[in-house]
Design an enzyme around this catalytic site. Structure first.
Site, PDB file in Angstrom:
ATOM      1  N   LYS A 195       1.034  -1.171  -0.176  1.00  0.00           N
ATOM      2  CA  LYS A 195       0.342  -0.292  -0.119  1.00  0.00           C
ATOM      3  C   LYS A 195       0.937   1.074  -0.229  1.00  0.00           C
ATOM      4  O   LYS A 195       1.593   1.538   1.121  1.00  0.00           O
ATOM      5  CB  LYS A 195      -0.843  -0.477   1.042  1.00  0.00           C
ATOM      6  CG  LYS A 195      -1.634   1.151   1.096  1.00  0.00           C
ATOM      7  CD  LYS A 195      -2.782   1.206   2.454  1.00  0.00           C
ATOM      8  CE  LYS A 195      -3.375   2.693   2.801  1.00  0.00           C
ATOM      9  NZ  LYS A 195      -4.272   2.148   3.313  1.00  0.00           N
ATOM     10  N   LYS A 248      -2.170  -1.748  -3.479  1.00  0.00           N
ATOM     11  CA  LYS A 248      -3.175  -0.229  -3.299  1.00  0.00           C
ATOM     12  C   LYS A 248      -2.285   0.621  -4.007  1.00  0.00           C
ATOM     13  O   LYS A 248      -1.733   1.012  -3.351  1.00  0.00           O
ATOM     14  CB  LYS A 248      -4.048  -0.467  -2.394  1.00  0.00           C
ATOM     15  CG  LYS A 248      -4.590   0.766  -1.845  1.00  0.00           C
ATOM     16  CD  LYS A 248      -5.184   0.277  -0.462  1.00  0.00           C
ATOM     17  CE  LYS A 248      -6.164   1.944  -0.511  1.00  0.00           C
ATOM     18  NZ  LYS A 248      -6.543   1.995   0.954  1.00  0.00           N
TER      19      LYS A 248
HETATM   20  C1  PBG Z   1      -7.900   3.506   5.373  1.00  0.00           C
HETATM   21  C2  PBG Z   1      -7.244   3.100   4.094  1.00  0.00           C
HETATM   22  C3  PBG Z   1      -7.782   4.024   3.161  1.00  0.00           C
HETATM   23  C4  PBG Z   1      -8.106   3.641   1.922  1.00  0.00           C
HETATM   24  C5  PBG Z   1      -8.280   2.404   2.297  1.00  0.00           C
HETATM   25  N1  PBG Z   1      -8.622   2.245   3.761  1.00  0.00           N
HETATM   26  C6  PBG Z   1      -6.623   5.619   3.361  1.00  0.00           C
HETATM   27  C7  PBG Z   1      -4.930   5.847   3.950  1.00  0.00           C
HETATM   28  O1  PBG Z   1      -4.987   5.387   3.787  1.00  0.00           O
HETATM   29  O2  PBG Z   1      -5.484   6.769   4.376  1.00  0.00           O
HETATM   30  C8  PBG Z   1      -8.424   4.503   0.715  1.00  0.00           C
HETATM   31  C9  PBG Z   1      -8.887   4.012  -0.015  1.00  0.00           C
HETATM   32  C10 PBG Z   1      -9.318   5.100  -1.399  1.00  0.00           C
HETATM   33  O3  PBG Z   1      -8.858   5.858  -1.498  1.00  0.00           O
HETATM   34  O4  PBG Z   1     -10.545   4.747  -2.052  1.00  0.00           O
HETATM   35  N2  PBG Z   1      -6.497   3.541   6.233  1.00  0.00           N
END
Ligand code: PBG
Length: 326
Positions: A195, A248
């Protein structure tokens, strides 16, 4: 020597032949639909930065989940906006919080729909970071127990699968041990293994009210410049017991998706995130693009890169379009 004149176009002359030689396809079974749950009853509110996506109360979420199920989409991914926030993010493991409430109601109404929950603290902490603070630093090890507690509360509510998105080191192991100790051996872990610290989460942070109140997430989420490090992150999560690996965001990291897919034998998920969605919706609203064709091409590119599972806000539309094409 007589060199033959090669004509690849022969295999493109008709829809029938193109269908025969098609290497990848998209199906409703590949998709996962995210849901944002808010406290209360009978609530369905627009999210400004994500047209077509809504904040639902748990009762309304059941109605949408039914639509998801009827379209042949196998799973939802549940996020929550809690009624209260504190330093620790304790509403994350409160059985009365929106996620726990929605999960039990959806599972009661639709036992065959797979319910996945996002496990993180950023929506639940006053500071908006994904873990415990020590001064202005996000502390890894004291966060693990809280994440495990959160995952356990989701399993108790009936979740089939938990998806940790916090990027703390060792969290897959901490969650696996907690679930096993408490008898939830069959609750799977879909790890947000790779991520990135991405600008593409902007609209989500509005939707989930989870923007960090100071600084950024670069000390725990990955540097977009790195691909090899993603393989290391994935390998660690495999060792710790992850059942599914995720990369992601999706579109800007398809090279990483391919590398992770080729390196591990676990099912691969990608998250087609909020910023990717918002760009398409904005261009479509301006009449600049053919939304349907563009979305289907994007989702197919994720399949071609190696994704088995695509988490996407386009899931309902895409499944409807696939039905029309069938
Ligand atoms: C929580 C999380 C996030 C997303 C999914 N879980 C945001 C982040 O890490 O700031 C992003 C999902 C999206 O942008 O559609 N940590």
């Amino acid at each position: 020597m007589n060199v033959p004149f090669i004509r690849p176009r022969r295999l493109r002359v008709s829809a029938g032949i193109r269908r025969m030689v098609r290497e990848n396809t998209l199906q409703a079974a590949d998709l996962v639909y995210p849901l944002f749950i808010v406290p209360g009853e009978n609530i369905e509110e627009d999210i400004a930065s994500m047209p077509g996506v809504y904040h639902f109360s748990a009762d309304k979420a059941v109605e949408v989940a039914r639509k998801v199920y009827e379209l042949g989409i196998p799973a939802v991914l549940v996020f929550g906006l809690p009624a209260y926030k504190d330093e620790q993010g304790s509403s994350a493991w409160d059985m009365h919080s929106p996620v726990q409430q929605a999960v039990s109601r959806i599972k009661e109404a639709l036992p065959e729909l797979t319910v996945i929950t996002d496990v993180c603290l950023c929506q639940y902490t006053t500071h908006g970071h994904c873990g415990m603070l020590h001064g202005h630093k996000v502390d890894n090890d004291s966060t693990l127990e809280l994440l495990a507690k959160t995952a356990l509360s989701h399993a108790r509510a009936g979740a089939d699968m938990v998806a940790p998105s916090d990027m703390m080191d060792g969290r897959v192991l901490a969650i696996r041990q907690m679930l096993d100790q408490q008898g939830f051996h069959d609750v799977a872990i879909m790890s947000y293994a790779v991520k990135y610290a991405s600008a593409f989460y902007g609209p989500f942070r509005d939707a989930a009210d989870s923007a960090p109140q100071f600084g950024d997430r670069k000390s725990y989420q990955m540097d977009p410049a790195n691909a090899r490090e993603g393989l290391r992150e994935a390998a660690l999560d495999v060792e710790e017991g992850a059942d599914i690996l995720m990369v992601k965001p999706a579109m800007t990291y398809l090279d990483v998706v391919r590398q992770v897919k080729d390196s591990f034998d676990l099912p691969m998920a990608v998250y087609n995130v909020s910023g990717e969605y918002a760009m398409v919706k904005a261009a479509a609203a301006n009449g600049w693009i053919d939304e349907r064709r563009m979305v289907m091409e994007m989702l197919l590119s994720m399949k071609r890169s190696g994704a088995d599972i695509i988490i996407t806000y386009h899931a309902l539309d895409a499944a409807q379009w696939l039905k029309e094409e069938a």
